[in-house]
Design a protein around this motif. Structure first.
Motif, PDB file in Angstrom:
ATOM      1  N   ALA A  39       0.861  -1.151   0.075  1.00  0.00           N
ATOM      2  CA  ALA A  39      -0.069  -0.131   0.106  1.00  0.00           C
ATOM      3  C   ALA A  39       0.795   1.047  -0.092  1.00  0.00           C
ATOM      4  O   ALA A  39       0.555   2.203  -0.594  1.00  0.00           O
ATOM      5  N   PHE A  40       2.011   1.060   0.741  1.00  0.00           N
ATOM      6  CA  PHE A  40       2.780   2.443   0.609  1.00  0.00           C
ATOM      7  C   PHE A  40       3.454   2.792  -0.815  1.00  0.00           C
ATOM      8  O   PHE A  40       3.523   3.785  -1.196  1.00  0.00           O
ATOM      9  N   ILE A  41       4.052   1.467  -1.402  1.00  0.00           N
ATOM     10  CA  ILE A  41       4.553   1.703  -2.704  1.00  0.00           C
ATOM     11  C   ILE A  41       3.609   2.197  -3.560  1.00  0.00           C
ATOM     12  O   ILE A  41       3.880   3.088  -4.467  1.00  0.00           O
ATOM     13  N   VAL A  42       2.277   1.715  -3.409  1.00  0.00           N
ATOM     14  CA  VAL A  42       1.346   2.355  -4.552  1.00  0.00           C
ATOM     15  C   VAL A  42       1.084   3.701  -4.273  1.00  0.00           C
ATOM     16  O   VAL A  42       0.904   4.373  -5.022  1.00  0.00           O
ATOM     17  N   SER A  43       0.925   4.156  -2.835  1.00  0.00           N
ATOM     18  CA  SER A  43       0.686   5.680  -2.456  1.00  0.00           C
ATOM     19  C   SER A  43       1.730   6.276  -2.977  1.00  0.00           C
ATOM     20  O   SER A  43       1.758   7.587  -3.769  1.00  0.00           O
ATOM     21  N   VAL A  44       3.139   6.039  -2.828  1.00  0.00           N
ATOM     22  CA  VAL A  44       4.288   6.796  -3.132  1.00  0.00           C
ATOM     23  C   VAL A  44       4.325   6.833  -4.737  1.00  0.00           C
ATOM     24  O   VAL A  44       4.523   7.937  -5.478  1.00  0.00           O
ATOM     25  N   THR A  45       3.951   5.852  -5.384  1.00  0.00           N
ATOM     26  CA  THR A  45       3.934   5.843  -6.849  1.00  0.00           C
ATOM     27  C   THR A  45       2.948   6.918  -7.454  1.00  0.00           C
ATOM     28  O   THR A  45       2.875   7.410  -8.379  1.00  0.00           O
ATOM     29  N   GLY A  46       1.822   6.746  -6.897  1.00  0.00           N
ATOM     30  CA  GLY A  46       0.532   7.929  -7.347  1.00  0.00           C
ATOM     31  C   GLY A  46       0.862   9.309  -6.977  1.00  0.00           C
ATOM     32  O   GLY A  46       0.555  10.221  -7.582  1.00  0.00           O
ATOM     33  N   LEU A  47       1.784   9.492  -6.052  1.00  0.00           N
ATOM     34  CA  LEU A  47       2.207  10.987  -5.722  1.00  0.00           C
ATOM     35  C   LEU A  47       3.028  11.179  -6.890  1.00  0.00           C
ATOM     36  O   LEU A  47       3.199  12.514  -7.251  1.00  0.00           O
ATOM     37  N   GLN A  48       3.959  10.384  -7.204  1.00  0.00           N
ATOM     38  CA  GLN A  48       5.224  10.667  -7.989  1.00  0.00           C
ATOM     39  C   GLN A  48       4.532  10.977  -9.529  1.00  0.00           C
ATOM     40  O   GLN A  48       4.984  11.966 -10.190  1.00  0.00           O
ATOM     41  N   LEU A  49       3.407  10.166  -9.839  1.00  0.00           N
ATOM     42  CA  LEU A  49       2.865  10.231 -10.982  1.00  0.00           C
ATOM     43  C   LEU A  49       2.096  11.783 -11.120  1.00  0.00           C
ATOM     44  O   LEU A  49       2.300  12.576 -12.203  1.00  0.00           O
ATOM     45  N   SER A  50       1.441  12.054 -10.183  1.00  0.00           N
ATOM     46  CA  SER A  50       0.590  13.421 -10.074  1.00  0.00           C
ATOM     47  C   SER A  50       1.743  14.522 -10.112  1.00  0.00           C
ATOM     48  O   SER A  50       1.596  15.243 -10.886  1.00  0.00           O
ATOM     49  N   SER A  51       2.936  14.267  -9.150  1.00  0.00           N
ATOM     50  CA  SER A  51       3.813  15.220  -9.419  1.00  0.00           C
ATOM     51  C   SER A  51       4.601  15.571 -10.660  1.00  0.00           C
ATOM     52  O   SER A  51       4.675  16.624 -11.138  1.00  0.00           O
ATOM     53  N   GLN A  52       4.812  14.542 -11.323  1.00  0.00           N
ATOM     54  CA  GLN A  52       5.424  14.392 -12.755  1.00  0.00           C
ATOM     55  C   GLN A  52       4.479  15.425 -13.816  1.00  0.00           C
ATOM     56  O   GLN A  52       4.771  15.984 -14.287  1.00  0.00           O
ATOM     57  N   ALA A  53       3.035  14.996 -13.694  1.00  0.00           N
ATOM     58  CA  ALA A  53       1.962  15.516 -14.286  1.00  0.00           C
ATOM     59  C   ALA A  53       2.035  17.065 -13.852  1.00  0.00           C
ATOM     60  O   ALA A  53       1.971  17.972 -15.110  1.00  0.00           O
ATOM     61  N   LEU A  54       1.997  17.679 -12.867  1.00  0.00           N
ATOM     62  CA  LEU A  54       2.170  19.075 -12.511  1.00  0.00           C
ATOM     63  C   LEU A  54       3.267  19.629 -13.103  1.00  0.00           C
ATOM     64  O   LEU A  54       3.570  20.756 -13.722  1.00  0.00           O
ATOM     65  N   ASP A  55       4.546  19.066 -12.981  1.00  0.00           N
ATOM     66  CA  ASP A  55       5.663  19.379 -13.611  1.00  0.00           C
ATOM     67  C   ASP A  55       5.828  19.638 -15.111  1.00  0.00           C
ATOM     68  O   ASP A  55       5.875  20.698 -15.561  1.00  0.00           O
ATOM     69  N   ILE A  56       4.916  18.979 -15.885  1.00  0.00           N
ATOM     70  CA  ILE A  56       4.691  18.994 -17.418  1.00  0.00           C
ATOM     71  C   ILE A  56       3.776  20.046 -17.481  1.00  0.00           C
ATOM     72  O   ILE A  56       4.191  20.813 -18.412  1.00  0.00           O
ATOM     73  N   GLN A  57       2.910  20.252 -16.700  1.00  0.00           N
ATOM     74  CA  GLN A  57       1.863  21.298 -17.049  1.00  0.00           C
ATOM     75  C   GLN A  57       2.887  22.794 -16.653  1.00  0.00           C
ATOM     76  O   GLN A  57       2.275  23.639 -17.449  1.00  0.00           O
ATOM     77  N   GLY A  58       3.389  22.816 -15.679  1.00  0.00           N
ATOM     78  CA  GLY A  58       4.425  24.071 -15.321  1.00  0.00           C
ATOM     79  C   GLY A  58       5.136  24.311 -16.472  1.00  0.00           C
ATOM     80  O   GLY A  58       5.436  25.500 -16.913  1.00  0.00           O
ATOM     81  N   VAL A  59       5.834  23.371 -17.175  1.00  0.00           N
ATOM     82  CA  VAL A  59       6.830  23.602 -18.300  1.00  0.00           C
ATOM     83  C   VAL A  59       5.939  24.257 -19.355  1.00  0.00           C
ATOM     84  O   VAL A  59       6.331  25.159 -20.082  1.00  0.00           O
ATOM     85  N   ARG A  60       4.850  23.768 -19.472  1.00  0.00           N
ATOM     86  CA  ARG A  60       3.966  24.253 -20.837  1.00  0.00           C
ATOM     87  C   ARG A  60       3.675  25.681 -20.536  1.00  0.00           C
ATOM     88  O   ARG A  60       3.383  26.423 -21.429  1.00  0.00           O
ATOM     89  N   ALA A  61       3.140  25.824 -19.049  1.00  0.00           N
ATOM     90  CA  ALA A  61       2.784  27.036 -18.729  1.00  0.00           C
ATOM     91  C   ALA A  61       3.897  28.439 -19.083  1.00  0.00           C
ATOM     92  O   ALA A  61       3.576  29.262 -19.516  1.00  0.00           O
ATOM     93  N   TYR A  62       5.160  27.735 -18.905  1.00  0.00           N
ATOM     94  CA  TYR A  62       6.320  28.393 -18.912  1.00  0.00           C
ATOM     95  C   TYR A  62       6.174  28.898 -20.327  1.00  0.00           C
ATOM     96  O   TYR A  62       6.636  30.243 -20.863  1.00  0.00           O
ATOM     97  N   GLN A  63       6.090  27.818 -21.226  1.00  0.00           N
ATOM     98  CA  GLN A  63       6.476  28.000 -22.547  1.00  0.00           C
ATOM     99  C   GLN A  63       5.237  28.826 -23.230  1.00  0.00           C
ATOM    100  O   GLN A  63       5.540  29.814 -24.052  1.00  0.00           O
ATOM    101  N   ALA A  64       4.028  28.759 -22.846  1.00  0.00           N
ATOM    102  CA  ALA A  64       2.799  29.615 -23.120  1.00  0.00           C
ATOM    103  C   ALA A  64       3.244  31.001 -22.726  1.00  0.00           C
ATOM    104  O   ALA A  64       2.966  32.030 -23.380  1.00  0.00           O
ATOM    105  N   ALA A  65       3.616  31.499 -21.488  1.00  0.00           N
ATOM    106  CA  ALA A  65       4.145  32.664 -20.976  1.00  0.00           C
ATOM    107  C   ALA A  65       5.027  33.256 -22.046  1.00  0.00           C
ATOM    108  O   ALA A  65       5.033  34.499 -22.329  1.00  0.00           O
ATOM    109  N   ARG A  66       6.295  32.412 -22.357  1.00  0.00           N
ATOM    110  CA  ARG A  66       7.127  32.727 -23.286  1.00  0.00           C
ATOM    111  C   ARG A  66       6.491  33.253 -24.582  1.00  0.00           C
ATOM    112  O   ARG A  66       7.088  34.270 -25.212  1.00  0.00           O
ATOM    113  N   ALA A  67       5.621  32.454 -25.132  1.00  0.00           N
ATOM    114  CA  ALA A  67       5.168  32.826 -26.427  1.00  0.00           C
ATOM    115  C   ALA A  67       4.443  34.129 -26.098  1.00  0.00           C
ATOM    116  O   ALA A  67       4.598  35.042 -27.204  1.00  0.00           O
ATOM    117  N   GLY A  68       3.813  34.507 -25.142  1.00  0.00           N
ATOM    118  CA  GLY A  68       3.195  35.687 -25.050  1.00  0.00           C
ATOM    119  C   GLY A  68       4.239  36.867 -25.076  1.00  0.00           C
ATOM    120  O   GLY A  68       4.031  37.996 -25.653  1.00  0.00           O
TER     121      GLY A  68
END
Length: 179
Positions: A39-68
């Motif tokens: 259960a601990f391993i599944v919990s940590v894996t889920g947190l890592q996946l959601s953190s990775q998705a937020l990181d990707i969205q952050g990079v995309r937001a930066y690129q959108a701001a740079r385009a502006g």
């Protein structure tokens, strides 16, 4: 004093029943520990996946701001050289701050809204007209941007650039720009 043969088997049977009870307790303990570890391993894996998705969205937001930001700089810095006519006649007005960025972004940046604001300050140094522009580009994934009351998963990036444009109406043609 020889051991009683009738008594010996009873001791062995009794000891074997105690050992069997101990091994059941050990097995249950190991199953519980392994279940908690899983259960601990599944919990940590889920947190890592959601953190990775937020990181990707952050990079995309930066690129959108740079385009502006790049769009705003393109509007201000006179890429078509309209401020430097061949004859250096009456100088045209310095570029104004751009309005709202037209249209939206495409591809993986399409979920983002970009708000570009600009302020300009004019100054004169001798024959030179100088204008300093401050461009702020804010990109976010929940309109309006910036969002005062965002919901979960809100991503925002803000970029600021200071640009200057200089023109000298008395300069030698064909360029009216500051040397």
């Amino acid at each position: 004093m020889f051991p009683d043969r009738n008594h010996e088997p009873r001791t062995t049977i009794h000891a074997s029943r105690q050992a069997r009870g101990f091994s059941i307790i050990t097995a249950i303990f190991l199953i519980v520990v392994l279940a908690l570890l899983g259960a601990f391993i599944v919990s940590v894996t889920g947190l890592q996946l959601s953190s990775q998705a937020l990181d990707i969205q952050g990079v995309r937001a930066y690129q959108a701001a740079r385009a502006g930001m790049e769009w705003g700089a393109y509007q201000v810095l006179d890429p078509n050289n309209a401020q430097n006519p061949i004859n250096c006649g009456p100088p045209p007005a310095m570029p104004a701050c751009p309005g709202a960025m037209p249209g939206g972004l495409a591809g993986s940046l399409s979920p983002f809204t970009v708000n570009v604001t600009c302020t300009s300050t004019a100054a004169t140094e001798g024959n030179r007209e100088i204008r300093v522009y401050e461009i702020v580009a804010t990109a976010c994934n929940q309109a309006p941007c910036p969002n005062a009351a965002p919901s979960a998963g809100y991503i925002e990036r803000r970029l600021t650039a200071t640009l200057s444009k200089c023109r000298d109406g008395t300069a030698v043609p064909p360029r009216c720009a500051c040397g």
